[in-house]
Design a protein around this motif. Sequence first.
Motif, short mmCIF file in Angstrom:
data_model
loop_
_atom_site.label_atom_id
_atom_site.label_comp_id
_atom_site.label_asym_id
_atom_site.label_seq_id
_atom_site.Cartn_x
_atom_site.Cartn_y
_atom_site.Cartn_z
N PRO A 177 0.84 -1.21 0.00
CA PRO A 177 0.00 0.00 0.00
C PRO A 177 0.87 1.25 0.00
O PRO A 177 1.90 1.32 0.68
CB PRO A 177 -0.80 -0.13 1.30
N VAL A 178 0.47 2.24 -0.78
CA VAL A 178 1.20 3.51 -0.87
C VAL A 178 0.19 4.64 -0.72
O VAL A 178 -0.85 4.64 -1.40
CB VAL A 178 1.94 3.64 -2.22
N ARG A 179 0.49 5.57 0.14
CA ARG A 179 -0.36 6.75 0.27
C ARG A 179 0.23 7.84 -0.62
O ARG A 179 1.33 8.33 -0.38
CB ARG A 179 -0.41 7.23 1.72
N ILE A 180 -0.48 8.16 -1.68
CA ILE A 180 0.01 9.15 -2.63
C ILE A 180 -0.51 10.52 -2.22
O ILE A 180 -1.71 10.81 -2.33
CB ILE A 180 -0.44 8.81 -4.07
N GLU A 181 0.38 11.33 -1.71
CA GLU A 181 0.01 12.66 -1.24
C GLU A 181 0.05 13.67 -2.38
O GLU A 181 0.69 13.45 -3.41
CB GLU A 181 0.98 13.11 -0.14
N THR A 182 -0.62 14.78 -2.19
CA THR A 182 -0.49 15.90 -3.11
C THR A 182 0.85 16.58 -2.84
O THR A 182 1.14 17.00 -1.73
CB THR A 182 -1.63 16.91 -2.90
N LYS A 183 1.69 16.62 -3.88
CA LYS A 183 3.03 17.19 -3.73
C LYS A 183 3.02 18.62 -4.27
O LYS A 183 3.22 18.86 -5.46
CB LYS A 183 4.04 16.33 -4.47
N ALA A 184 2.81 19.55 -3.37
CA ALA A 184 2.67 20.95 -3.78
C ALA A 184 3.95 21.50 -4.39
O ALA A 184 3.92 22.41 -5.22
CB ALA A 184 2.26 21.80 -2.58
N GLU A 185 5.11 20.92 -3.99
CA GLU A 185 6.37 21.48 -4.48
C GLU A 185 6.67 21.08 -5.92
O GLU A 185 7.53 21.67 -6.58
CB GLU A 185 7.53 21.02 -3.57
N ASP A 186 6.00 20.03 -6.43
CA ASP A 186 6.26 19.58 -7.79
C ASP A 186 5.36 20.30 -8.79
O ASP A 186 4.20 20.61 -8.51
CB ASP A 186 5.99 18.08 -7.91
N ALA A 187 5.93 20.56 -9.96
CA ALA A 187 5.13 21.17 -11.03
C ALA A 187 4.10 20.15 -11.51
O ALA A 187 4.44 18.99 -11.79
CB ALA A 187 6.04 21.59 -12.17
N PRO A 188 2.85 20.52 -11.61
CA PRO A 188 1.83 19.57 -12.06
C PRO A 188 2.01 19.21 -13.53
O PRO A 188 2.53 20.00 -14.32
CB PRO A 188 0.51 20.34 -11.84
N ARG A 189 1.59 17.99 -13.91
CA ARG A 189 1.66 17.58 -15.31
C ARG A 189 0.48 18.10 -16.12
O ARG A 189 0.51 18.03 -17.35
CB ARG A 189 1.72 16.05 -15.40
N LEU A 190 -0.56 18.56 -15.46
CA LEU A 190 -1.70 19.13 -16.16
C LEU A 190 -1.51 20.64 -16.29
O LEU A 190 -1.23 21.32 -15.31
CB LEU A 190 -3.00 18.82 -15.40
N HIS A 191 -1.66 21.14 -17.51
CA HIS A 191 -1.45 22.57 -17.77
C HIS A 191 -2.78 23.29 -17.96
O HIS A 191 -3.72 22.72 -18.53
CB HIS A 191 -0.60 22.76 -19.02
N GLU A 192 -2.85 24.51 -17.54
CA GLU A 192 -4.02 25.34 -17.80
C GLU A 192 -4.18 25.47 -19.32
O GLU A 192 -3.27 25.88 -20.03
CB GLU A 192 -3.85 26.72 -17.17
N LYS A 218 -9.51 23.82 -17.50
CA LYS A 218 -10.19 24.31 -18.72
C LYS A 218 -9.48 23.79 -19.97
O LYS A 218 -9.07 24.54 -20.86
CB LYS A 218 -10.27 25.84 -18.72
N ALA A 219 -9.35 22.48 -20.01
CA ALA A 219 -8.55 21.82 -21.04
C ALA A 219 -9.21 21.88 -22.41
O ALA A 219 -10.42 22.09 -22.55
CB ALA A 219 -8.32 20.37 -20.65
N LYS A 220 -8.38 21.68 -23.41
CA LYS A 220 -8.85 21.43 -24.78
C LYS A 220 -8.86 19.92 -24.94
O LYS A 220 -7.82 19.27 -24.86
CB LYS A 220 -7.93 22.11 -25.79
N LEU A 221 -10.04 19.36 -25.16
CA LEU A 221 -10.23 17.92 -25.08
C LEU A 221 -10.54 17.31 -26.43
O LEU A 221 -11.37 17.84 -27.19
CB LEU A 221 -11.37 17.60 -24.11
N ILE A 222 -9.86 16.22 -26.75
CA ILE A 222 -10.19 15.41 -27.93
C ILE A 222 -10.76 14.10 -27.41
O ILE A 222 -10.06 13.32 -26.74
CB ILE A 222 -8.95 15.13 -28.80
N GLU A 259 -18.27 22.02 -22.29
CA GLU A 259 -18.04 23.32 -22.93
C GLU A 259 -18.51 24.46 -22.02
O GLU A 259 -17.87 25.52 -21.95
CB GLU A 259 -18.77 23.37 -24.28
N ALA A 260 -19.60 24.22 -21.29
CA ALA A 260 -20.09 25.24 -20.37
C ALA A 260 -19.11 25.50 -19.22
O ALA A 260 -19.09 26.59 -18.64
CB ALA A 260 -21.45 24.82 -19.81
N LEU A 261 -18.27 24.49 -18.93
CA LEU A 261 -17.25 24.66 -17.89
C LEU A 261 -16.01 25.39 -18.39
O LEU A 261 -15.09 25.65 -17.61
CB LEU A 261 -16.84 23.28 -17.35
N GLY A 262 -15.98 25.69 -19.67
CA GLY A 262 -14.84 26.42 -20.22
C GLY A 262 -13.91 25.60 -21.08
O GLY A 262 -12.88 26.10 -21.55
#
Length: 591
Positions: A177-192, A218-222, A259-262
């Motif tokens: 088991p691994v507890r995956i925490e939110t790592k605030a210091e790391d740059a996220p892989r998801l971009h605005e 507010k991603a551009k989604l395919i 689309e309504a979410l942006g």
Amino acid sequence: FSSDSQSAKSQRVYTINPRRPNDYDALLKELIALDLTPKIIVHLWSLTPQGHTVSGLENVDQAQEKGFYSLLFLAQALERQNMTDRLQIAAISNNLQSVTGEEMLSPEKATLLGPIKTIPLEYPNISCSSIDVILPQAESWQEDKLAEQLLTELTAEFSEQIIAYRGKHRWGQTFEPVRIETKAEDAPRLHEGGVYLITGGLGGIGLVIADHLARTVKAKLILSGRSEFPRQDQWEQWLASHEQHDQVSEKIRQVKALEALGAEVLVVSADVSNLEQMQALVNQARERFGKIHGVIHAAGVAIPGEIRFRTPEIVESVLATKLKGVSVLETIFRDTHLDFLALFSSLSSISGGFAVDYVAANAFLDAYAHYRATNNNNDSLTIAINWDNWQQVGMALQSEVPEELKPFHEENQKSSISPKEGTESFNRILRYQLPQVIVSGRDLQAAIRQHRSAQRMEARVRVSPSQQFYPRPNLSNSYVIPRNQVEQTLADIWQQLLGIEKVGIHDNFFELGGDSLLAVQFRNNLQETFNKDFLTTDLFQYPTISDLAEYISREQVEQPTFQLARSRAKRQQDAMEEEIKLSEQRRKKRG
């Protein structure tokens, strides 16, 4: 199958074609006749010479012939020969498991884990193990040591399913088991405003992830899917002309909500296993959005069913989305740096708790992620996420649950992953450089036991095909719609009986997954629908809707000419139905 020479027989040497099911029957019959019924079967076709081991996906088809299909056909032949005594099957491979991180992995071999994990659940008298090795230099002390290790392994009771030998050491597969925490210091892989392709994007889980990306960045989604989908300029007309609960209408409303979410959304009908279609999709997406930052491979085909009923056509339709889909994505994005490639796998690849081909397809995704991790020369992430069941998403919504399974299903839903838990887990997982993560809302061993119990229960309670529909398998013939009322009536019966969403007039009943037991049910439906006598053997003689419809129409105007033929056929049918009864009795006795 051949054992032509007397010397071959005396040495017990036989030759079989791994893709010919009848060869396995012939071999087993021969061994039984010689009083040489095997107690241990060693499968070595996934053990390739070190100099000939192909790393990556260049050898996919051949690996399936000698790996997955050979074990599938072996299991089917064992049942047909009524071999119910205790039996051990050991599949020995090389370059399948990542243990030291230095192996040249061949992920296409991983599909053999489907039969290894599923066979013991469907045939309790058979135990299976996968033993992965690294081939040492010929005629070395290491070779002698490996032979000694394997002999010891094969002559002992199998205690573990997944084993690897590396040098002097024996490794077993475990999970921590691994507890995956939110790592605030790391740059996220998801971009605005990032651009993300989701295969299977109009499926339940795909749309949940799409909603998450729309809300957070507010991603551009395919969004891609195999089924035809109306063009955007046709959506309003579609909504106005179809019922509120029409499946396509519901998906249109969900996309409009994104689309309504942006989010900007591009919906394209494309088969992920088709290189030409997917290249056209990616070209269109790049032209509209520019660079694609990440890919989520969530497409999949899951068709319930037991090993004995699996046909190559059904297997191919299940494997194609995962195996060929990954190969297509690898080809298209070979020269593109992606922030991540997320492969949506399933807990079933660990538990074995679903149809054998679905387990195999997801085991391939797991192995491919490890292959990419050992060959990664940049910071791009490839990760396989083994999802446990989601609450009211994906498979949970595919069908109405039979009455017999409702209490079990409702209890299972309590510990399933909620959409919020799933998207939060996905968000955190992307921040870690891990090749594989299992996500479950409960203790892993409890989840594995539940998966296996579900498979056994579903095997005993056959889900009504009228409540569950799956994509048409990849057949050699094209889909052709019914041309008249008789053909349409027959197509409707087949659709309900087989659970196939589209049935063409030239589709073969048995290539669609039909069998002798279903043929009897079909005969009963025909008699009730047309108010005439039919024989089960009619379906063997006229296995397509076109042929059967012509036969029915011809019989109506030439009734007397059929009497002698039907009398002979009736005797054949009686014999066949007696064999079906005996087969069912043997199966119940084993169960």
